[in-house]
Design a protein around this motif. Structure first.
Motif, short mmCIF file in Angstrom:
data_model
loop_
_atom_site.label_atom_id
_atom_site.label_comp_id
_atom_site.label_asym_id
_atom_site.label_seq_id
_atom_site.Cartn_x
_atom_site.Cartn_y
_atom_site.Cartn_z
N GLN A 50 0.86 -1.19 0.00
CA GLN A 50 0.00 0.00 0.00
C GLN A 50 0.89 1.24 0.00
O GLN A 50 1.87 1.31 0.73
CB GLN A 50 -0.89 0.00 1.24
N ALA A 51 0.54 2.21 -0.83
CA ALA A 51 1.21 3.51 -0.82
C ALA A 51 0.12 4.56 -0.92
O ALA A 51 -0.98 4.29 -1.42
CB ALA A 51 2.19 3.63 -1.98
N GLY A 52 0.40 5.77 -0.42
CA GLY A 52 -0.63 6.79 -0.47
C GLY A 52 -0.08 8.19 -0.34
O GLY A 52 1.11 8.40 -0.08
N GLU A 60 -3.04 11.28 12.15
CA GLU A 60 -1.95 10.56 12.78
C GLU A 60 -1.93 9.15 12.21
O GLU A 60 -2.94 8.45 12.27
CB GLU A 60 -2.18 10.53 14.29
N MET A 61 -0.78 8.76 11.68
CA MET A 61 -0.67 7.44 11.08
C MET A 61 0.42 6.66 11.79
O MET A 61 1.50 7.20 12.06
CB MET A 61 -0.34 7.58 9.59
N THR A 62 0.12 5.42 12.11
CA THR A 62 1.11 4.52 12.71
C THR A 62 1.41 3.41 11.72
O THR A 62 0.48 2.77 11.20
CB THR A 62 0.58 3.94 14.03
N ILE A 63 2.69 3.21 11.44
CA ILE A 63 3.14 2.14 10.55
C ILE A 63 4.27 1.41 11.25
O ILE A 63 5.29 2.02 11.59
CB ILE A 63 3.63 2.69 9.19
N ASP A 64 4.06 0.12 11.50
CA ASP A 64 5.09 -0.73 12.09
C ASP A 64 5.65 -0.12 13.39
O ASP A 64 6.85 -0.10 13.62
CB ASP A 64 6.21 -0.98 11.09
N GLY A 65 4.75 0.41 14.23
CA GLY A 65 5.14 0.96 15.52
C GLY A 65 5.63 2.40 15.51
O GLY A 65 5.88 2.98 16.56
N GLY A 73 -0.01 16.53 1.06
CA GLY A 73 1.22 16.40 0.28
C GLY A 73 2.16 15.33 0.81
O GLY A 73 3.05 14.88 0.08
N ASP A 74 1.99 14.91 2.07
CA ASP A 74 2.84 13.85 2.62
C ASP A 74 2.47 12.50 2.00
O ASP A 74 1.29 12.23 1.74
CB ASP A 74 2.70 13.75 4.13
N MET A 75 3.47 11.67 1.77
CA MET A 75 3.26 10.34 1.20
C MET A 75 3.73 9.27 2.17
O MET A 75 4.54 9.55 3.05
CB MET A 75 4.03 10.21 -0.11
N TYR A 76 3.24 8.06 1.99
CA TYR A 76 3.61 6.94 2.84
C TYR A 76 3.63 5.66 2.03
O TYR A 76 3.00 5.56 0.97
CB TYR A 76 2.66 6.81 4.04
N SER A 77 4.39 4.68 2.52
CA SER A 77 4.51 3.39 1.87
C SER A 77 4.46 2.31 2.94
O SER A 77 5.17 2.40 3.95
CB SER A 77 5.83 3.32 1.10
N ARG A 92 -11.79 17.06 8.96
CA ARG A 92 -11.92 16.04 7.92
C ARG A 92 -10.60 15.92 7.17
O ARG A 92 -9.86 16.88 7.02
CB ARG A 92 -13.03 16.48 6.97
N ALA A 93 -10.31 14.71 6.68
CA ALA A 93 -9.11 14.48 5.87
C ALA A 93 -9.47 13.61 4.67
O ALA A 93 -10.49 12.92 4.67
CB ALA A 93 -8.03 13.82 6.71
N LEU A 94 -8.61 13.68 3.66
CA LEU A 94 -8.81 12.92 2.43
C LEU A 94 -7.45 12.39 1.99
O LEU A 94 -6.46 13.13 2.00
CB LEU A 94 -9.40 13.84 1.35
N ALA A 95 -7.40 11.11 1.61
CA ALA A 95 -6.16 10.51 1.15
C ALA A 95 -6.43 9.63 -0.06
O ALA A 95 -7.57 9.18 -0.26
CB ALA A 95 -5.52 9.68 2.26
N LEU A 96 -5.40 9.39 -0.84
CA LEU A 96 -5.47 8.44 -1.94
C LEU A 96 -4.55 7.29 -1.59
O LEU A 96 -3.36 7.49 -1.37
CB LEU A 96 -5.02 9.08 -3.26
N ASP A 97 -5.10 6.08 -1.51
CA ASP A 97 -4.31 4.87 -1.29
C ASP A 97 -4.27 4.06 -2.57
O ASP A 97 -5.26 3.98 -3.31
CB ASP A 97 -4.93 4.00 -0.18
#
Length: 108
Positions: A50-52, A60-65, A73-77, A92-97
């Protein structure tokens, strides 16, 4: 079908206050994620990569602790099999995964 009409797109309620608008091809899936204020995507994992990118707002996003506040504009993988989750703040927030392969359980 090369063009997708947003009015005919498949929608799915993922959690209270979390709605997905989904489109997919043979090997990947797009998911526009609408997150209402105070909504939570509980910690979970899946075999899909998954990437977004954050399109609006922040959460607030938690990935692998590791936890980070991500903003427009921030991205994640997220590799397959890694625990991750989301908690939104007062806005409210909006993201594309993007998922690979397609998440068959999200299809109608």
């Amino acid at each position: 079908m090369h063009f997708i009409d947003p009015k005919e797109i498949h929608k799915k309620q993922l959690a209270p206050g979390v709605r997905l608008s989904l489109a997919w091809g043979e090997k990947l899936m797009l998911s526009v994620v609408e997150l209402e204020p105070g909504s939570v995507v509980p910690m979970h994992s899946h075999p899909h990569e998954q990437a977004g990118i954050v399109l609006e707002g922040e959460f607030e996003m938690t990935i692998d602790g590791q936890t980070k506040r991500v903003r427009k504009g921030d991205m994640y993988s997220i590799p397959g099999g890694v625990d991750h989750g989301v908690v939104t703040g007062p806005e409210r927030a909006l993201a594309l995964d993007i998922f690979h392969p397609v998440r068959e359980e999200y299809k109608p």
